[in-house]
Design a protein around this motif. Structure first.
Motif, PDB file in Angstrom:
ATOM      1  N   GLU A 133      39.371 -79.897  37.586  1.00  0.00           N
ATOM      2  CA  GLU A 133      39.573 -78.416  37.731  1.00  0.00           C
ATOM      3  C   GLU A 133      38.931 -77.834  38.952  1.00  0.00           C
ATOM      4  OE1 GLU A 133      37.457 -75.855  34.840  1.00  0.00           O
ATOM      5  OE2 GLU A 133      39.585 -75.367  34.032  1.00  0.00           O
ATOM      6  N   ARG A 134      37.523 -78.263  38.988  1.00  0.00           N
ATOM      7  CA  ARG A 134      36.847 -77.592  40.376  1.00  0.00           C
ATOM      8  C   ARG A 134      37.697 -78.016  41.467  1.00  0.00           C
ATOM      9  NH1 ARG A 134      35.381 -76.194  36.025  1.00  0.00           N
ATOM     10  NH2 ARG A 134      33.214 -75.306  35.520  1.00  0.00           N
ATOM     11  N   VAL A 135      38.170 -79.114  41.713  1.00  0.00           N
ATOM     12  CA  VAL A 135      38.812 -79.558  42.982  1.00  0.00           C
ATOM     13  C   VAL A 135      39.878 -78.586  43.203  1.00  0.00           C
ATOM     14  CG1 VAL A 135      40.116 -81.356  43.852  1.00  0.00           C
ATOM     15  CG2 VAL A 135      37.794 -82.160  42.951  1.00  0.00           C
ATOM     16  N   GLU A 136      40.885 -78.339  41.846  1.00  0.00           N
ATOM     17  CA  GLU A 136      42.065 -77.759  42.166  1.00  0.00           C
ATOM     18  C   GLU A 136      41.755 -76.535  42.295  1.00  0.00           C
ATOM     19  OE1 GLU A 136      43.624 -78.516  38.256  1.00  0.00           O
ATOM     20  OE2 GLU A 136      44.624 -80.487  38.948  1.00  0.00           O
ATOM     21  N   GLN A 137      40.492 -76.018  42.177  1.00  0.00           N
ATOM     22  CA  GLN A 137      40.143 -74.581  42.430  1.00  0.00           C
ATOM     23  C   GLN A 137      39.482 -74.331  43.547  1.00  0.00           C
ATOM     24  OE1 GLN A 137      37.221 -74.006  39.462  1.00  0.00           O
ATOM     25  NE2 GLN A 137      38.698 -73.137  37.961  1.00  0.00           N
ATOM     26  N   GLY A 141      36.866 -77.274  49.050  1.00  0.00           N
ATOM     27  CA  GLY A 141      37.587 -77.502  49.992  1.00  0.00           C
ATOM     28  C   GLY A 141      38.699 -78.465  49.858  1.00  0.00           C
ATOM     29  N   ARG A 142      39.378 -79.068  50.922  1.00  0.00           N
ATOM     30  CA  ARG A 142      40.063 -79.893  50.681  1.00  0.00           C
ATOM     31  C   ARG A 142      39.387 -81.322  50.620  1.00  0.00           C
ATOM     32  NH1 ARG A 142      40.955 -83.128  54.960  1.00  0.00           N
ATOM     33  NH2 ARG A 142      40.004 -81.671  56.247  1.00  0.00           N
ATOM     34  N   VAL A 143      40.078 -82.194  49.656  1.00  0.00           N
ATOM     35  CA  VAL A 143      39.263 -83.378  49.289  1.00  0.00           C
ATOM     36  C   VAL A 143      39.332 -84.629  50.277  1.00  0.00           C
ATOM     37  CG1 VAL A 143      39.209 -85.592  47.677  1.00  0.00           C
ATOM     38  CG2 VAL A 143      39.436 -82.884  46.578  1.00  0.00           C
ATOM     39  N   LEU A 189      42.612 -88.128  42.299  1.00  0.00           N
ATOM     40  CA  LEU A 189      42.322 -86.599  42.945  1.00  0.00           C
ATOM     41  C   LEU A 189      42.972 -86.696  44.334  1.00  0.00           C
ATOM     42  CD1 LEU A 189      38.366 -87.275  42.989  1.00  0.00           C
ATOM     43  CD2 LEU A 189      39.768 -85.517  41.998  1.00  0.00           C
ATOM     44  N   LEU A 190      43.494 -87.946  44.840  1.00  0.00           N
ATOM     45  CA  LEU A 190      44.193 -87.852  46.059  1.00  0.00           C
ATOM     46  C   LEU A 190      45.597 -88.367  45.959  1.00  0.00           C
ATOM     47  CD1 LEU A 190      41.004 -89.040  47.676  1.00  0.00           C
ATOM     48  CD2 LEU A 190      41.893 -87.339  48.614  1.00  0.00           C
ATOM     49  N   GLY A 235      29.524 -91.566  41.559  1.00  0.00           N
ATOM     50  CA  GLY A 235      30.632 -91.568  42.210  1.00  0.00           C
ATOM     51  C   GLY A 235      30.548 -90.030  43.203  1.00  0.00           C
ATOM     52  N   VAL A 236      30.989 -90.110  44.169  1.00  0.00           N
ATOM     53  CA  VAL A 236      31.075 -88.949  45.146  1.00  0.00           C
ATOM     54  C   VAL A 236      32.464 -88.571  45.621  1.00  0.00           C
ATOM     55  CG1 VAL A 236      29.859 -87.860  47.246  1.00  0.00           C
ATOM     56  CG2 VAL A 236      28.549 -89.521  45.905  1.00  0.00           C
ATOM     57  N   VAL A 237      32.816 -87.407  45.256  1.00  0.00           N
ATOM     58  CA  VAL A 237      33.972 -86.739  45.832  1.00  0.00           C
ATOM     59  C   VAL A 237      33.641 -85.943  47.153  1.00  0.00           C
ATOM     60  CG1 VAL A 237      36.074 -85.216  45.110  1.00  0.00           C
ATOM     61  CG2 VAL A 237      34.717 -86.411  43.459  1.00  0.00           C
TER      62      VAL A 237
END
Length: 285
Positions: A133-137, A141-143, A189-190, A235-237
Protein backbone atom coordinates in the motif's frame (compact mmCIF):
# COMPACT_ATOMS: atom_id res chain seq x y z
CA UNK A 1 -17.28 -21.96 8.77
CA UNK A 2 -15.55 -22.53 5.44
CA UNK A 3 -15.03 -26.26 4.89
CA UNK A 4 -11.67 -27.48 3.57
CA UNK A 5 -10.50 -30.81 2.25
CA UNK A 6 -6.82 -31.39 2.98
CA UNK A 7 -4.46 -33.37 0.75
CA UNK A 8 -1.32 -34.41 2.59
CA UNK A 9 -0.74 -35.07 6.29
CA UNK A 10 2.82 -33.85 6.87
CA UNK A 11 4.24 -31.14 9.13
CA UNK A 12 3.01 -28.15 7.13
CA UNK A 13 -0.53 -29.55 6.87
CA UNK A 14 -0.65 -30.13 10.63
CA UNK A 15 0.79 -26.71 11.49
CA UNK A 16 -1.45 -24.79 9.12
CA UNK A 17 -4.65 -26.64 9.97
CA UNK A 18 -4.17 -26.24 13.71
CA UNK A 19 -3.90 -22.48 13.24
CA UNK A 20 -6.79 -21.94 10.84
CA UNK A 21 -9.16 -24.12 12.87
CA UNK A 22 -8.25 -22.23 16.05
CA UNK A 23 -9.34 -18.99 14.38
CA UNK A 24 -12.93 -20.25 14.27
CA UNK A 25 -13.63 -19.36 10.63
CA UNK A 26 -12.41 -22.56 8.97
CA UNK A 27 -13.07 -26.27 9.37
CA UNK A 28 -11.19 -29.35 8.15
CA UNK A 29 -14.06 -31.36 6.68
CA UNK A 30 -12.05 -34.18 5.07
CA UNK A 31 -8.49 -35.37 4.55
CA UNK A 32 -6.89 -37.54 1.89
CA UNK A 33 -3.68 -39.54 2.08
CA UNK A 34 -2.50 -42.51 0.04
CA UNK A 35 -1.86 -44.17 3.42
CA UNK A 36 -5.15 -44.73 5.26
CA UNK A 37 -3.54 -44.84 8.71
CA UNK A 38 -2.07 -41.36 8.17
CA UNK A 39 -5.41 -40.03 6.99
CA UNK A 40 -7.14 -41.54 10.02
CA UNK A 41 -4.64 -40.07 12.47
CA UNK A 42 -4.94 -36.62 10.89
CA UNK A 43 -8.73 -36.81 10.73
CA UNK A 44 -8.99 -37.68 14.42
CA UNK A 45 -7.23 -34.44 15.35
CA UNK A 46 -9.72 -32.29 13.48
CA UNK A 47 -12.94 -34.29 13.57
CA UNK A 48 -12.80 -34.82 9.83
CA UNK A 49 -13.67 -37.61 7.42
CA UNK A 50 -10.72 -39.54 6.02
CA UNK A 51 -10.03 -41.04 2.62
CA UNK A 52 -7.33 -43.09 0.94
CA UNK A 53 -9.18 -42.91 -2.39
CA UNK A 54 -8.67 -39.58 -4.15
CA UNK A 55 -11.75 -39.83 -6.35
CA UNK A 56 -13.99 -40.45 -3.34
CA UNK A 57 -12.33 -37.56 -1.51
CA UNK A 58 -12.97 -35.08 -4.34
CA UNK A 59 -16.56 -36.28 -4.59
CA UNK A 60 -17.22 -35.42 -0.93
CA UNK A 61 -20.02 -32.86 -1.05
CA UNK A 62 -18.95 -31.15 2.18
CA UNK A 63 -15.70 -29.81 0.72
CA UNK A 64 -15.84 -26.18 -0.43
CA UNK A 65 -12.15 -26.08 -1.43
CA UNK A 66 -9.02 -28.21 -1.08
CA UNK A 67 -5.69 -27.31 0.49
CA UNK A 68 -2.86 -29.23 -1.21
CA UNK A 69 0.08 -29.76 1.16
CA UNK A 70 1.99 -32.57 -0.55
CA UNK A 71 5.63 -32.59 -1.71
CA UNK A 72 6.17 -30.21 -4.65
CA UNK A 73 6.29 -33.02 -7.20
CA UNK A 74 2.63 -33.93 -6.56
CA UNK A 75 1.14 -30.41 -6.77
CA UNK A 76 0.48 -30.59 -10.52
CA UNK A 77 -1.34 -33.91 -10.30
CA UNK A 78 -3.70 -32.84 -7.53
CA UNK A 79 -4.34 -29.40 -9.01
CA UNK A 80 -5.52 -30.96 -12.27
CA UNK A 81 -7.60 -33.52 -10.38
CA UNK A 82 -9.20 -30.80 -8.30
CA UNK A 83 -10.01 -28.73 -11.38
CA UNK A 84 -11.48 -31.76 -13.15
CA UNK A 85 -13.85 -32.22 -10.20
CA UNK A 86 -14.71 -28.51 -10.12
CA UNK A 87 -13.25 -28.03 -6.64
CA UNK A 88 -11.36 -24.77 -5.85
CA UNK A 89 -7.76 -25.32 -4.76
CA UNK A 90 -5.19 -23.57 -2.57
CA UNK A 91 -1.81 -25.23 -3.16
CA UNK A 92 1.36 -24.87 -1.13
CA UNK A 93 4.27 -23.09 -2.74
CA UNK A 94 5.71 -23.62 -5.21
CA UNK A 95 2.49 -23.64 -7.26
CA UNK A 96 4.05 -26.23 -9.61
CA UNK A 97 7.65 -27.26 -10.27
CA UNK A 98 7.98 -25.48 -13.63
CA UNK A 99 6.29 -22.96 -15.92
CA UNK A 100 4.87 -25.53 -18.33
CA UNK A 101 2.92 -27.20 -15.52
CA UNK A 102 1.68 -23.84 -14.24
CA UNK A 103 0.47 -22.82 -17.71
CA UNK A 104 -1.37 -26.12 -18.08
CA UNK A 105 -3.08 -25.61 -14.72
CA UNK A 106 -4.10 -22.03 -15.59
CA UNK A 107 -5.54 -23.19 -18.91
CA UNK A 108 -7.52 -26.01 -17.28
CA UNK A 109 -8.77 -23.73 -14.51
CA UNK A 110 -9.89 -21.08 -17.02
CA UNK A 111 -11.69 -23.67 -19.14
CA UNK A 112 -13.53 -25.18 -16.17
CA UNK A 113 -13.89 -21.84 -14.35
CA UNK A 114 -12.31 -23.20 -11.16
CA UNK A 115 -10.47 -21.05 -8.59
CA UNK A 116 -6.78 -21.87 -7.97
CA UNK A 117 -4.28 -20.03 -5.76
CA UNK A 118 -0.74 -20.49 -4.46
CA UNK A 119 -0.38 -20.56 -0.66
CA UNK A 120 2.39 -17.95 -0.62
CA UNK A 121 1.41 -16.74 2.84
CA UNK A 122 3.85 -13.81 2.71
CA UNK A 123 1.65 -12.02 0.15
CA UNK A 124 -1.30 -12.02 2.56
CA UNK A 125 0.39 -10.87 5.78
CA UNK A 126 -0.95 -7.57 7.17
CA UNK A 127 2.49 -5.92 7.29
CA UNK A 128 3.26 -6.95 3.73
CA UNK A 129 -0.11 -5.63 2.53
CA UNK A 130 0.76 -2.32 4.22
CA UNK A 131 4.16 -2.30 2.49
CA UNK A 132 2.46 -2.76 -0.88
CA UNK A 133 0.00 0.00 0.00
CA UNK A 134 2.79 2.44 0.89
CA UNK A 135 4.58 1.62 -2.36
CA UNK A 136 1.38 2.24 -4.34
CA UNK A 137 0.96 5.54 -2.50
CA UNK A 138 4.42 6.61 -3.70
CA UNK A 139 5.90 6.89 -0.21
CA UNK A 140 9.36 5.85 -1.46
CA UNK A 141 8.96 7.08 -5.02
CA UNK A 142 9.56 4.71 -7.91
CA UNK A 143 10.63 1.22 -6.77
CA UNK A 144 14.10 0.39 -8.10
CA UNK A 145 14.53 -3.07 -6.63
CA UNK A 146 14.17 -5.50 -3.76
CA UNK A 147 17.01 -7.17 -1.83
CA UNK A 148 16.05 -10.36 -0.02
CA UNK A 149 17.54 -13.67 1.11
CA UNK A 150 16.07 -16.88 2.51
CA UNK A 151 18.59 -19.40 3.83
CA UNK A 152 18.55 -22.51 6.01
CA UNK A 153 22.09 -23.88 6.55
CA UNK A 154 22.06 -27.69 6.55
CA UNK A 155 24.45 -27.90 9.46
CA UNK A 156 21.80 -26.21 11.62
CA UNK A 157 18.58 -27.79 10.34
CA UNK A 158 19.42 -31.20 8.85
CA UNK A 159 17.94 -33.18 11.76
CA UNK A 160 14.72 -31.17 11.58
CA UNK A 161 13.86 -31.12 7.88
CA UNK A 162 12.56 -33.77 5.51
CA UNK A 163 15.02 -35.54 3.20
CA UNK A 164 12.64 -34.54 0.40
CA UNK A 165 14.45 -31.21 -0.03
CA UNK A 166 17.66 -32.99 -1.08
CA UNK A 167 16.05 -35.23 -3.72
CA UNK A 168 15.62 -34.22 -7.35
CA UNK A 169 12.74 -36.67 -7.87
CA UNK A 170 10.72 -34.75 -5.25
CA UNK A 171 11.59 -31.36 -6.81
CA UNK A 172 13.95 -30.59 -3.95
CA UNK A 173 16.40 -27.72 -3.88
CA UNK A 174 16.84 -24.27 -2.40
CA UNK A 175 15.07 -22.27 -5.09
CA UNK A 176 11.71 -24.09 -4.86
CA UNK A 177 11.73 -24.35 -1.07
CA UNK A 178 13.33 -21.02 -0.16
CA UNK A 179 14.02 -18.87 -3.22
CA UNK A 180 10.33 -18.62 -4.09
CA UNK A 181 9.86 -16.19 -1.19
CA UNK A 182 12.19 -13.38 -2.30
CA UNK A 183 11.22 -14.00 -5.94
CA UNK A 184 7.52 -13.65 -5.12
CA UNK A 185 8.19 -10.52 -3.06
CA UNK A 186 10.05 -8.87 -5.94
CA UNK A 187 7.38 -9.88 -8.46
CA UNK A 188 4.67 -8.50 -6.17
CA UNK A 189 6.32 -5.07 -6.21
CA UNK A 190 7.91 -4.87 -9.66
CA UNK A 191 6.17 -7.45 -11.83
CA UNK A 192 8.00 -9.72 -14.25
CA UNK A 193 11.64 -8.80 -14.97
CA UNK A 194 13.08 -8.05 -18.38
CA UNK A 195 16.07 -10.32 -17.75
CA UNK A 196 17.01 -13.01 -15.22
CA UNK A 197 20.56 -13.92 -14.20
CA UNK A 198 21.10 -16.87 -11.84
CA UNK A 199 24.20 -18.65 -10.59
CA UNK A 200 23.69 -21.95 -8.77
CA UNK A 201 25.65 -24.48 -6.73
CA UNK A 202 24.24 -27.88 -7.74
CA UNK A 203 24.90 -31.25 -6.08
CA UNK A 204 23.40 -34.46 -7.57
CA UNK A 205 20.90 -32.47 -9.61
CA UNK A 206 19.69 -30.38 -6.66
CA UNK A 207 20.48 -26.68 -6.21
CA UNK A 208 21.95 -25.95 -2.79
CA UNK A 209 22.60 -22.25 -3.41
CA UNK A 210 21.16 -19.64 -5.78
CA UNK A 211 22.32 -16.08 -6.46
CA UNK A 212 19.63 -14.35 -8.51
CA UNK A 213 19.33 -10.98 -10.21
CA UNK A 214 15.98 -9.90 -11.64
CA UNK A 215 16.70 -6.99 -14.00
CA UNK A 216 14.18 -4.30 -14.93
CA UNK A 217 14.38 -1.23 -17.13
CA UNK A 218 14.68 1.00 -14.04
CA UNK A 219 16.42 -1.25 -11.53
CA UNK A 220 17.39 -4.69 -10.26
CA UNK A 221 16.35 -7.06 -7.47
CA UNK A 222 19.18 -8.99 -5.80
CA UNK A 223 18.00 -12.28 -4.28
CA UNK A 224 19.61 -15.26 -2.57
CA UNK A 225 18.52 -18.70 -1.40
CA UNK A 226 20.71 -21.37 0.12
CA UNK A 227 20.95 -24.61 2.07
CA UNK A 228 24.63 -23.85 2.79
CA UNK A 229 25.20 -20.11 3.17
CA UNK A 230 23.74 -17.67 5.67
CA UNK A 231 22.56 -14.11 5.06
CA UNK A 232 20.28 -11.67 6.82
CA UNK A 233 16.56 -12.38 6.48
CA UNK A 234 15.88 -8.64 6.33
CA UNK A 235 14.31 -7.49 3.08
CA UNK A 236 14.89 -4.02 1.64
CA UNK A 237 12.60 -2.34 -0.87
CA UNK A 238 14.66 0.35 -2.62
CA UNK A 239 12.97 3.41 -4.09
CA UNK A 240 13.90 6.67 -5.80
CA UNK A 241 12.67 8.65 -2.79
CA UNK A 242 13.32 6.29 0.12
CA UNK A 243 13.34 2.67 1.25
CA UNK A 244 11.35 0.15 3.28
CA UNK A 245 13.20 -2.22 5.63
CA UNK A 246 11.36 -5.44 6.51
CA UNK A 247 12.96 -7.71 9.15
CA UNK A 248 12.33 -11.41 8.43
CA UNK A 249 10.40 -10.35 5.33
CA UNK A 250 8.84 -13.76 4.56
CA UNK A 251 6.94 -13.77 7.87
CA UNK A 252 7.20 -10.17 8.92
CA UNK A 253 5.36 -8.51 11.80
CA UNK A 254 7.11 -5.15 11.43
CA UNK A 255 8.49 -2.84 8.73
CA UNK A 256 9.96 0.66 8.64
CA UNK A 257 9.31 3.17 5.85
CA UNK A 258 12.07 5.77 5.38
CA UNK A 259 11.56 8.75 3.08
CA UNK A 260 14.48 10.78 1.76
CA UNK A 261 12.92 13.87 3.37
CA UNK A 262 13.61 12.37 6.81
CA UNK A 263 10.16 10.97 7.57
CA UNK A 264 9.85 7.53 9.17
CA UNK A 265 6.81 5.30 9.63
CA UNK A 266 6.64 1.97 11.51
CA UNK A 267 4.21 -0.66 10.20
CA UNK A 268 3.03 -3.51 12.43
CA UNK A 269 0.83 -6.59 12.12
CA UNK A 270 0.54 -10.22 13.15
CA UNK A 271 1.84 -13.16 11.17
CA UNK A 272 -0.22 -16.24 10.42
CA UNK A 273 -1.41 -18.68 7.77
CA UNK A 274 -5.04 -17.81 8.38
CA UNK A 275 -4.87 -14.63 6.28
CA UNK A 276 -4.37 -16.53 3.03
CA UNK A 277 -7.22 -18.91 3.92
CA UNK A 278 -9.49 -15.97 4.76
CA UNK A 279 -8.69 -14.33 1.44
CA UNK A 280 -9.26 -17.50 -0.58
CA UNK A 281 -12.53 -18.29 1.19
CA UNK A 282 -13.76 -14.74 0.55
CA UNK A 283 -12.82 -14.94 -3.15
CA UNK A 284 -14.45 -18.35 -3.59
CA UNK A 285 -17.63 -17.34 -1.80
Amino acid sequence: MFKWGVIGTGNIANTVCREIVAGGRHKVAAVYSRTLSKAQKFAEKFGAKCYDDAEAFFADGDIEAVYIATPHSAHYKYLLQSIRHGVPALVEKPFTVNAAQAEAVFAAAAEKKVFVCEAMWTRFLPVVRKVVERVEQGKIGRVTGFDGAFTMPLRLIKPFISDRVYKAEYAGGAILDLGVYPIAFSEMLLGMPDKIDCCQKVIDGVDYEDVIELKYADGVSKLYSSFTGLKSFTGVVRGSAGKIIIPNFSRSVKAAVYSNDGKKEILRGKKGYVYEFDACAADIL
